[in-house]
Design a protein around this motif. Structure first.
Motif, PDB file in Angstrom:
ATOM      1  N   ALA A  18       0.815  -1.216   0.000  1.00  0.00           N
ATOM      2  CA  ALA A  18       0.000   0.000   0.000  1.00  0.00           C
ATOM      3  C   ALA A  18       0.849   1.268   0.000  1.00  0.00           C
ATOM      4  N   GLU A  19       2.006   1.220   0.673  1.00  0.00           N
ATOM      5  CA  GLU A  19       2.839   2.423   0.775  1.00  0.00           C
ATOM      6  C   GLU A  19       3.700   2.668  -0.469  1.00  0.00           C
ATOM      7  N   ASP A  20       3.642   1.748  -1.437  1.00  0.00           N
ATOM      8  CA  ASP A  20       4.458   1.862  -2.644  1.00  0.00           C
ATOM      9  C   ASP A  20       3.796   2.791  -3.656  1.00  0.00           C
ATOM     10  N   LYS A  21       4.276   4.012  -3.749  1.00  0.00           N
ATOM     11  CA  LYS A  21       3.743   4.956  -4.713  1.00  0.00           C
ATOM     12  C   LYS A  21       4.353   4.683  -6.085  1.00  0.00           C
ATOM     13  N   PRO A  22       3.557   4.749  -7.146  1.00  0.00           N
ATOM     14  CA  PRO A  22       4.094   4.509  -8.488  1.00  0.00           C
ATOM     15  C   PRO A  22       5.222   5.488  -8.815  1.00  0.00           C
ATOM     16  N   VAL A  23       6.298   4.980  -9.373  1.00  0.00           N
ATOM     17  CA  VAL A  23       7.443   5.826  -9.699  1.00  0.00           C
ATOM     18  C   VAL A  23       8.106   5.310 -10.977  1.00  0.00           C
ATOM     19  N   THR A  24       8.589   6.234 -11.785  1.00  0.00           N
ATOM     20  CA  THR A  24       9.374   5.884 -12.973  1.00  0.00           C
ATOM     21  C   THR A  24      10.790   6.402 -12.784  1.00  0.00           C
ATOM     22  N   LEU A  25      11.771   5.514 -12.945  1.00  0.00           N
ATOM     23  CA  LEU A  25      13.176   5.869 -12.783  1.00  0.00           C
ATOM     24  C   LEU A  25      13.854   5.822 -14.150  1.00  0.00           C
ATOM     25  N   LEU A  26      14.446   6.934 -14.558  1.00  0.00           N
ATOM     26  CA  LEU A  26      15.151   7.009 -15.834  1.00  0.00           C
ATOM     27  C   LEU A  26      16.570   6.491 -15.649  1.00  0.00           C
ATOM     28  N   MET A  27      16.976   5.533 -16.484  1.00  0.00           N
ATOM     29  CA  MET A  27      18.276   4.880 -16.346  1.00  0.00           C
ATOM     30  C   MET A  27      19.109   5.090 -17.596  1.00  0.00           C
ATOM     31  N   ALA A  28      20.366   5.490 -17.418  1.00  0.00           N
ATOM     32  CA  ALA A  28      21.268   5.781 -18.537  1.00  0.00           C
ATOM     33  C   ALA A  28      22.302   4.677 -18.710  1.00  0.00           C
ATOM     34  N   GLU A  29      22.500   4.288 -19.964  1.00  0.00           N
ATOM     35  CA  GLU A  29      23.526   3.308 -20.336  1.00  0.00           C
ATOM     36  C   GLU A  29      24.208   3.799 -21.607  1.00  0.00           C
TER      37      GLU A  29
ATOM     38  N   THR B 196      17.206  14.532 -13.108  1.00  0.00           N
ATOM     39  CA  THR B 196      16.147  13.953 -13.945  1.00  0.00           C
ATOM     40  C   THR B 196      16.544  12.557 -14.425  1.00  0.00           C
ATOM     41  N   ILE B 197      17.790  12.180 -14.192  1.00  0.00           N
ATOM     42  CA  ILE B 197      18.267  10.810 -14.414  1.00  0.00           C
ATOM     43  C   ILE B 197      18.503  10.206 -13.039  1.00  0.00           C
ATOM     44  N   GLN B 198      17.846   9.092 -12.767  1.00  0.00           N
ATOM     45  CA  GLN B 198      17.901   8.537 -11.407  1.00  0.00           C
ATOM     46  C   GLN B 198      18.820   7.322 -11.255  1.00  0.00           C
ATOM     47  N   LEU B 199      19.071   6.619 -12.347  1.00  0.00           N
ATOM     48  CA  LEU B 199      19.905   5.424 -12.306  1.00  0.00           C
ATOM     49  C   LEU B 199      20.949   5.512 -13.414  1.00  0.00           C
TER      50      LEU B 199
END
Length: 334
Positions: free
Chosen positions: A28-39, A92-95
């Motif tokens: 329930a505590e997991d809020k939807p999130v999108t993580l931008l990952m660079a390679e 704005t890049i998280q990973l």
């Protein structure tokens, strides 16, 4: 055709390696999130495949509460451009998948992993990767307030030099314009009497094509997937260092996750790390055969001792701040 074959092989391996699919563990505590990952490498490279395994496992385990937007082939910029955004106040890049050494960004202990001739073989590295020492180095960015956190390690195989003209031995490195990035590779080139040329990875192909550089260095998987054999068809298997890598997450992104989501990232990281080891072990001989078929000339190094001796002073200098810790890493070879 080669890239399509690698992608199909990677997909099949990924299916076989997943022993059983777990149900999503969204809470329930997991809020939807999108993580931008660079390679910076292509999706069909070793690191690209590892990243994809990580993405898929995170999304599976989180039940969709975490989405990873994976961008490969340097679409988000070269390493310096990506890290400038990643280490900003509001990234704005998280990973980011990056070299295991974070010396350029303030890391100290992590520099030890990139010292030439540290790891005697892949098994030595993976003993390190599963040790308490590895966790200590992954935690270093948090301790130093570097605005990031290490999640897991991977590797691309040993790194080798490739060139526009054949290099048969260490003596042929003298005077060669050699692409470097960072202090360790610069000192390595100098130790081999080469001329270091600091360039972003994304400029390497063009620099070899124009003659700005004559020599590059990468694991053979990256040599293939980035088509360096087209402009530098000579590869010498000196194995000067292992292509150790890690995936890092920004502190801001990490702190915004629930404890459950943080646990999922760590679990998926372990899965992706294990997957990376598997595909490296399976792919190297096949890649070598493909390179020969594409016209690359591959030279084996029967005696690595002259290369090691040439680097003796730089190795001692690089390890001087943490000699005991470095010795512990070396001892894991036994």
């Amino acid at each position: 055709m080669i890239r399509k074959t690698l992608l199909i092989s990677a997909a099949m391996s990924l299916l076989l390696f997943a022993a059983c699919k777990k149900d999503g563990q969204k809470k329930a505590e997991d809020k939807p999130v999108t993580l931008l990952m660079a390679e910076v490498n292509p999706e069909d490279s070793i690191c690209g495949q590892m990243d994809l395994a990580f993405k898929q496992k995170v999304e599976e385990l989180s039940g969709g509460s975490i989405t990873i937007d994976l961008q490969c082939s340097g679409i988000l910029g070269d390493e310096s451009q990506v890290m400038k955004v990643f280490m900003s106040e509001n990234p704005t890049i998280q990973l980011v998948r990056i070299s295991a050494s974070l010396a350029k960004y303030g890391g100290k202990k992590s520099k030890l992993i990139s010292i030439p001739f540290t790891f005697s073989n892949a098994g030595h590295f993976w003993r390190f990767a599963s040790s308490d020492i590895a966790q200590e180095l992954l935690n270093e960015p948090v301790e130093l307030d570097m605005k990031m956190r290490g999640l897991f390690y991977g590797e691309e195989g040993f790194r080798h030099f490739f060139s526009t003209e054949k290099i048969s031995g260490i003596e042929d490195m003298a005077g060669k314009k050699t692409r470097v990035s960072g202090e360790v590779l610069t000192e390595l080139a100098k130790s081999l009497k080469a001329e270091p040329v600091d360039l972003p990875f994304t400029d390497l192909y063009g620099s070899l094509q124009t003659g700005k550089t004559e020599v590059g260095e990468q694991p053979i998987s990256n040599y293939l997937t980035n088509s360096f054999y087209q402009v530098a068809p000579y590869l010498i298997l000196d194995g000067h260092m292992l292509g150790a890598v890690q995936v890092v997450i920004s502190s801001q992104a990490w702190d915004a996750l629930s404890e459950n989501q943080q646990r999922i990232l760590m679990e998926a990281g372990k899965y992706a790390s294990d997957y990376c080891r598997k595909i490296v072990e399976e792919s190297e001989e096949g890649i070598r055969q493909q390179l020969v078929a594409m016209g690359a000339t591959i030279t084996d190094v029967d005696d690595i001792t002259p290369w090691q001796e040439a680097c003796r002073e730089m190795i001692a200098e690089a390890a001087k701040d943490y000699p005991e810790l470095y010795q512990k890493i070396l001892d894991l070879a036994k």
